[in-house]
Design a protein around this motif. Structure first.
Motif, mmCIF file in Angstrom:
data_model
loop_
_atom_site.group_PDB
_atom_site.id
_atom_site.type_symbol
_atom_site.label_atom_id
_atom_site.label_comp_id
_atom_site.label_asym_id
_atom_site.label_seq_id
_atom_site.Cartn_x
_atom_site.Cartn_y
_atom_site.Cartn_z
ATOM 1 N N UNK A 1 0.874 -1.172 0.000
ATOM 2 C CA UNK A 1 0.000 0.000 0.000
ATOM 3 C C UNK A 1 0.911 1.222 0.000
ATOM 4 N N UNK A 2 0.700 2.128 -0.930
ATOM 5 C CA UNK A 2 1.560 3.312 -1.034
ATOM 6 C C UNK A 2 0.731 4.570 -0.835
ATOM 7 N N UNK A 3 1.295 5.505 -0.104
ATOM 8 C CA UNK A 3 0.651 6.810 0.074
ATOM 9 C C UNK A 3 1.710 7.790 0.573
ATOM 10 N N UNK A 4 1.387 9.069 0.522
ATOM 11 C CA UNK A 4 2.349 10.099 0.943
ATOM 12 C C UNK A 4 1.768 10.945 2.055
ATOM 13 N N UNK A 5 2.663 11.498 2.858
ATOM 14 C CA UNK A 5 2.261 12.515 3.830
ATOM 15 C C UNK A 5 3.122 13.739 3.557
ATOM 16 N N UNK A 6 2.572 14.948 3.752
ATOM 17 C CA UNK A 6 3.313 16.167 3.456
ATOM 18 C C UNK A 6 3.750 16.170 2.009
ATOM 19 N N UNK A 7 4.982 16.600 1.777
ATOM 20 C CA UNK A 7 5.504 16.658 0.419
ATOM 21 C C UNK A 7 6.135 15.326 -0.006
ATOM 22 N N UNK A 8 6.079 14.351 0.865
ATOM 23 C CA UNK A 8 6.609 13.027 0.516
ATOM 24 C C UNK A 8 8.111 13.017 0.303
ATOM 25 N N UNK A 9 8.824 13.722 1.159
ATOM 26 C CA UNK A 9 10.278 13.860 0.931
ATOM 27 C C UNK A 9 11.070 12.602 1.265
ATOM 28 N N UNK A 10 10.813 12.030 2.441
ATOM 29 C CA UNK A 10 11.537 10.809 2.811
ATOM 30 C C UNK A 10 10.818 9.601 2.219
ATOM 31 N N UNK A 11 11.475 8.458 2.266
ATOM 32 C CA UNK A 11 10.863 7.249 1.724
ATOM 33 C C UNK A 11 10.914 6.166 2.811
ATOM 34 N N UNK A 12 9.759 5.602 3.127
ATOM 35 C CA UNK A 12 9.693 4.597 4.187
ATOM 36 C C UNK A 12 9.061 3.329 3.609
ATOM 37 N N UNK A 13 9.840 2.282 3.598
ATOM 38 C CA UNK A 13 9.393 1.034 2.980
ATOM 39 C C UNK A 13 9.392 -0.052 4.057
ATOM 40 N N UNK A 14 8.287 -0.746 4.209
ATOM 41 C CA UNK A 14 8.224 -1.852 5.172
ATOM 42 C C UNK A 14 7.651 -3.076 4.466
ATOM 43 N N UNK A 15 8.331 -4.193 4.631
ATOM 44 C CA UNK A 15 7.859 -5.448 4.052
ATOM 45 C C UNK A 15 7.881 -6.527 5.127
ATOM 46 N N UNK A 16 6.807 -7.287 5.205
ATOM 47 C CA UNK A 16 6.803 -8.433 6.111
ATOM 48 C C UNK A 16 5.981 -9.548 5.482
ATOM 49 N N UNK A 17 6.374 -10.769 5.754
ATOM 50 C CA UNK A 17 5.588 -11.887 5.238
ATOM 51 C C UNK A 17 4.355 -12.096 6.114
ATOM 52 N N UNK A 18 4.576 -12.212 7.434
ATOM 53 C CA UNK A 18 3.410 -12.446 8.293
ATOM 54 C C UNK A 18 3.499 -11.685 9.611
ATOM 55 N N UNK A 19 4.391 -10.735 9.666
ATOM 56 C CA UNK A 19 4.474 -9.907 10.870
ATOM 57 C C UNK A 19 3.491 -8.749 10.796
#
Lengths: 205, 296
Positions: free
Chosen positions: B271-289
């Motif tokens: 699921x992708x979305x932005x907050x503010x101007x979207x300057x930083x990039x935060x990626x999280x992936x988990x199989x079942x956590x």
């Protein structure tokens, strides 16, 4: 060859792009310099020209076999003989770096891209080959490691193998899911890196 | 009778008398490369503003023998043992080195502590803990089972554990931290680039991400909790194949738990979305956590 030159040329060596004199200098330096070996083993970031990887995501299909063949040929031995530990470590690091580069391209791309099933299979084949060789090297190092250390290594490997099985089964059920492909590659990367570190524990001086 | 009374004292004195006390010093360049080797016991490294190495410590009987050599731009020291097993008598070393030195440290079960350094440290251990404080250019720490604890603004940190916990306090620059089953805990973070990855351990990050920075988090079965400023300007990319995602930065409710929203990924697709101007990039992936993005 200086340490800096060696580290800058590691990926060129793996692809056989160095001329014979430079390749020989590379090997001689790496065999005698534990600092470079450790640096190559520790590095996880993409190597300098990984940044230039094509966005079409075509992982090199012959990375590890090429290194193994090249090392064996230079030493006048057949390819199935266990390669030296520095070559194993270097290959593991290069494979991790290249697959990390591929994953990084996928993750940093602003456009959604699928990681094709064929690419996953190619990466898995390479990881499997390196993993097999590192497992052999670890067996050779077993006598120099305490039973407690081996138990620790094996416990960690079991955790990774269970995760790898689980993600592979999920990918088999949903082969078009790029997130699952990334997770399979991540599990292999963890396994190869752990085997590399475990082998180094038994051989470093 | 007299001998009988003295026996306990004699037994106590005998091993003490055989213990080797170390006190050595050599001149060295301020950016020298130094190798330190002690498998069992402890290694304490302290950076100082002198162009010399000073070593103190003790080596009990059966723990091996102390060696030290070098000058100019390189030196090595440590405890040489007949066998390379991690059990045995513990030797203790306290080593003062120039702050800007490049250090290579090897332990098996020995604890390693380093402070006051600004140069480079590469440290490997089997199950000894590693603790580093300061502002180094480069820290590489690997322990198969021991805890790794890093405090301070390292330019580059590469930390690899197995079953032990990796703890980061005040991380700033470029961080890579991976474990197999161990937790990764980062507090007071303001990273530029970080990759935090574990198979079955949990990951907790409390802090912010620099504008244009990247926080990349991955687990197989461990839960992920990121505590970020509510006004962070970032592009989020969150994916859990078989776990839940809880997002609590944008809600209007007051109080813990009231502003959190459960996001529902479809078959693990991010699921992708932005907050503010979207300057930083935060990626999280988990199989079942479970993935939780929360306010501090």
């Amino acid at each position: 060859m200086t340490c800096q030159e060696l580290r800058a040329r590691a990926d060129a060596y793996a692809r056989g792009e160095l001329d014979p004199a430079d390749a020989a200098a590379f090997e001689a330096h790496l065999e005698s310099c534990s600092a470079c070996e450790a640096a190559l083993s520790a590095s996880d970031g993409p190597l300098p020209d990984v940044a230039g990887l094509s966005r079409s995501i075509e992982p090199a299909a012959d990375l590890w076999p090429a290194i193994r063949e090249r090392v064996a040929a230079r030493r006048g031995r057949s390819a199935w003989i266990a390669p030296p530990r520095w070559a194993l470590a270097a290959a593991a690091v290069l494979l991790i770096a290249l697959s990390s580069g591929v994953t990084a391209v996928l993750l940093t791309s602003r456009e959604p891209r699928a990681m094709a099933t064929g690419n996953i299979s190619a990466l898995e084949a390479q990881y499997s080959a390196v993993s097999e060789d590192l497992t052999g090297a670890l067996e050779q190092a077993r006598s120099r490691l305490s039973p407690e250390t081996m138990a620790t290594i094996e416990r960690n490997l079991r955790i990774i193998d269970a995760a790898l099985d689980e993600t592979r089964q999920a990918l088999a059920r949903d082969p078009a899911n790029p997130a699952l492909g990334q997770m399979v590659v991540a599990a292999w990367r963890q396994k190869v890196d752990l085997l590399r570190r475990a082998t180094a524990l038994g051989t470093e001086t | 009778m007299r001998l009988h009374r003295c026996l306990p004292a004699l037994l106590l004195v005998a091993p003490l008398a055989a213990q080797q006390k170390i006190e050595r010093r050599i001149a060295i360049a301020p950016d020298a490369s130094i190798r330190i080797h002690n498998l069992v016991g402890s290694i304490r490294i302290i950076g100082w503003d002198r162009d010399s190495i000073a070593v103190t410590g003790s080596v009990p009987p059966g723990a091996g023998s102390f060696y030290m050599g070098g000058a100019g731009r390189g030196a090595k020291l440590g405890i040489e043992r007949q066998d390379e097993v991690k059990q045995g008598q513990p030797a203790t070393l306290e080593v003062r080195v120039p702050r800007n030195a490049r250090l290579w440290v090897k332990s098996a079960s020995a604890t390693v502590e380093a402070s006051g350094l600004t140069g480079e440290l590469e440290c490997s251990s089997v199950d000894g803990s590693i603790r580093v404080e300061g502002s180094l250019r480069l820290v590489i720490a690997e322990s198969m089972e021991g805890n790794i604890n890093v405090a301070g603004a390292m330019s580059v940190a590469r930390l690899k554990g197995g079953g032990g916990t990796i703890t980061l306090r005040g991380a700033r620059g470029d961080v890579l931290a991976t474990t197999v089953g161990g937790a990764i805990v980062a507090t007071d973070g303001a990273i530029t680039r970080a990759h935090l990855e574990t198979v079955s351990g949990t990951i907790a990050y409390d802090g912010t991400v620099s504008p244009r920075g990247t926080l990349d988090v991955a687990t197989h079965s461990g839960d992920v909790t990121l505590r970020l400023p509510p006004d962070i300007s970032a592009e989020f990319d969150l994916g859990s194949f078989d776990g839940s995602i809880l997002y609590g930065l944008s809600g209007k409710g007051e109080g813990k738990g009231k502003s959190e929203e459960a996001l529902k990924p479809f078959r693990g697709k991010p699921i992708s979305f932005s907050t503010g101007a979207g300057e930083a990039r935060i990626i999280v992936r988990s199989f079942k956590g479970e993935i939780r993005i929360l306010k501090p």
